[in-house]
Design a protein around this motif. Structure first.
Motif: not given
Ligand SMILES: Cc1cc2nc3c(=O)[nH]c(=O)nc-3n(C[C@H](O)[C@H](O)[C@H](O)COP(=O)(O)OP(=O)(O)OC[C@H]3O[C@@H](n4cnc5c(N)ncnc54)[C@H](O)[C@@H]3O)c2cc1C
Ligand code: FES
Length: 336
Positions: A23, A27, A41
């Motif tokens: 991850e 996030d 992002r």
């Protein structure tokens, strides 16, 4: 096994989150209710840039405009691309309050599109609901280009006025999608969608002299900041150096003169880089930063403009041997 990440905010608060190995830190932060400033992002805009003070991590893919080689070597990271490989301490260049701000999606009508010069457009949007946009002067929104699914980032160049009106200062990029819409199709009353507010480039509490450095339409966040300072006053001196490439790029001079008249300790210098310019003050922004503007480091520096300008000025400040008390910057990277 998840790793522990300490997020240190600029107001002194620290919040611990857990990040799974696959991850990204951004996030993981969102999953646990911490909205680190984010936009693409995708490693392209640099909005999520933070400083990793310690810990092991890996970075995914990103472009040089978002994070330069030099920044990466100094421990800067893009949290949308950072995966922890151990416990980390990450300094977030925003307050804990900003990181809990949800972004809003709003619609507003085009009020006015005014060509200030062949290279620069002023856009005004109006809607009562814009009064609810709790942005800090210096922040930006993503504006959708009508009739497309594309957005472009623009910094507010004003505070919200009576009736929910805000302005933007926009470079007319030949062949550009938003530039083409604004110079060709846009009409008063057209609806535009805004998403924001975004970004960690905003005016902090004024605790010492400020040096504001703008390149081209990078002036936009500073006129918003100066509106706030004109309304509230500043106990410290403020100096702006505003640099452009050609005489046609030099806009908003009346507005700067007006700020100089209303803010007693505000001064500015505008310069034009082109040798063909008729403007008396020539050269780049770096040519007009004097040692006195740096107060032996007791100064907060804000810098905004196109990526090459921001990199050149950042290098100049690093090499001049004076470390400012704080240094904030925004690169107007192209979205395409
Ligand atoms: C956080 C942030 C805030 C921003 N705020 C502002 C702002 O307040 N005012 C502002 O004018 N811009 C700002 N920008 C840049 C803006 O988002 C757009 O990239 C720019 O306006 C071009 O959009 P366009 O649709 O007209 O051109 P596009 O369709 O995106 O680009 C057309 C072509 O021109 C190139 N190009 C794009 N921009 C430039 C440029 N400046 N110089 C030379 N070539 C270029 C592209 O790479 C592409 O090949 C900001 C960018 C970021 C990331
Ligand atoms: S949000 Fe991470 S680089 Fe754009």
């Amino acid at each position: 096994m998840p790793h522990q990440i300490a997020l240190r905010f600029e107001d002194g608060l620290t919040r611990f989150i857990e990040a799974n190995p696959n991850e990204t830190v951004a996030d993981a932060a969102y999953r646990q209710g911490v909205n680190i400033p984010l936009d693409c992002r995708d490693g392209a805009c640099g909005t999520c840039k933070c400083h990793a003070e310690s810990g092991k991590y890996e970075m995914g893919e990103y472009i040089e405009d978002a994070l330069s080689e030099d920044e990466a070597a100094r421990g800067y990271v893009l949290t949308c691309q950072m995966r922890a490989r151990g416990n980390c301490v990450v300094q977030v260049p925003a307050s804990s309050a900003v990181c809990r701000t949800q972004r809003a999606v709003l619609e507003a009508a085009v009020g006015e599109v005014r060509q200030l010069s062949p290279s620069t457009i002023s856009l005004t949007l109006r809607d009562e609901s814009l009064g609810k946009l709790a942005f800090l002067p210096g922040q930006y929104v993503n504006l959708q280009v009508p009739g497309t699914d594309q957005t472009r980032a623009y910094s507010f160049s004003s505070l919200v006025r009576e009736g929910g009106e805000v302005s933007f200062l926009i470079r007319n990029v030949p062949g550009g999608l938003m530039s083409g819409f604004l110079t060709g199709q846009a009409r008063p009353g057209d609806r535009m969608t805004l998403t924001g507010p975004l970004g960690s480039f905003y005016l902090r509490e004024i605790e010492r002299p400020l040096l504001l450095l703008a390149g081209g339409t990078g002036l936009a966040p500073f006129t918003a900041m100066l509106e706030k300072i004109a309304a509230e006053g500043s106990p410290h001196p403020l100096h702006l150096v505003y640099g452009v490439t050609t005489d046609a790029d030099l806009v908003e001079m009346d507005r700067l003169e007006d700020f100089a008249a209303r803010i007693p300790n505000f001064t500015f210098a505008a310069c034009v880089a082109s040798p063909e310019s008729a403007w008396p003050r020539k050269g780049y922004v770096t040519h007009h930063i004097e040692p006195a503007h740096l107060y032996d480091g007791e100064v907060d520096v804000y810098l905004c403009g196109p990526p090459p300008m921001v990199e050149a000025v950042s290098r100049f400040i690093r090499e001049c041997g004076v470390k400012p008390a704080s240094f904030h910057y925004e690169k107007f990277a192209a979205s395409a």
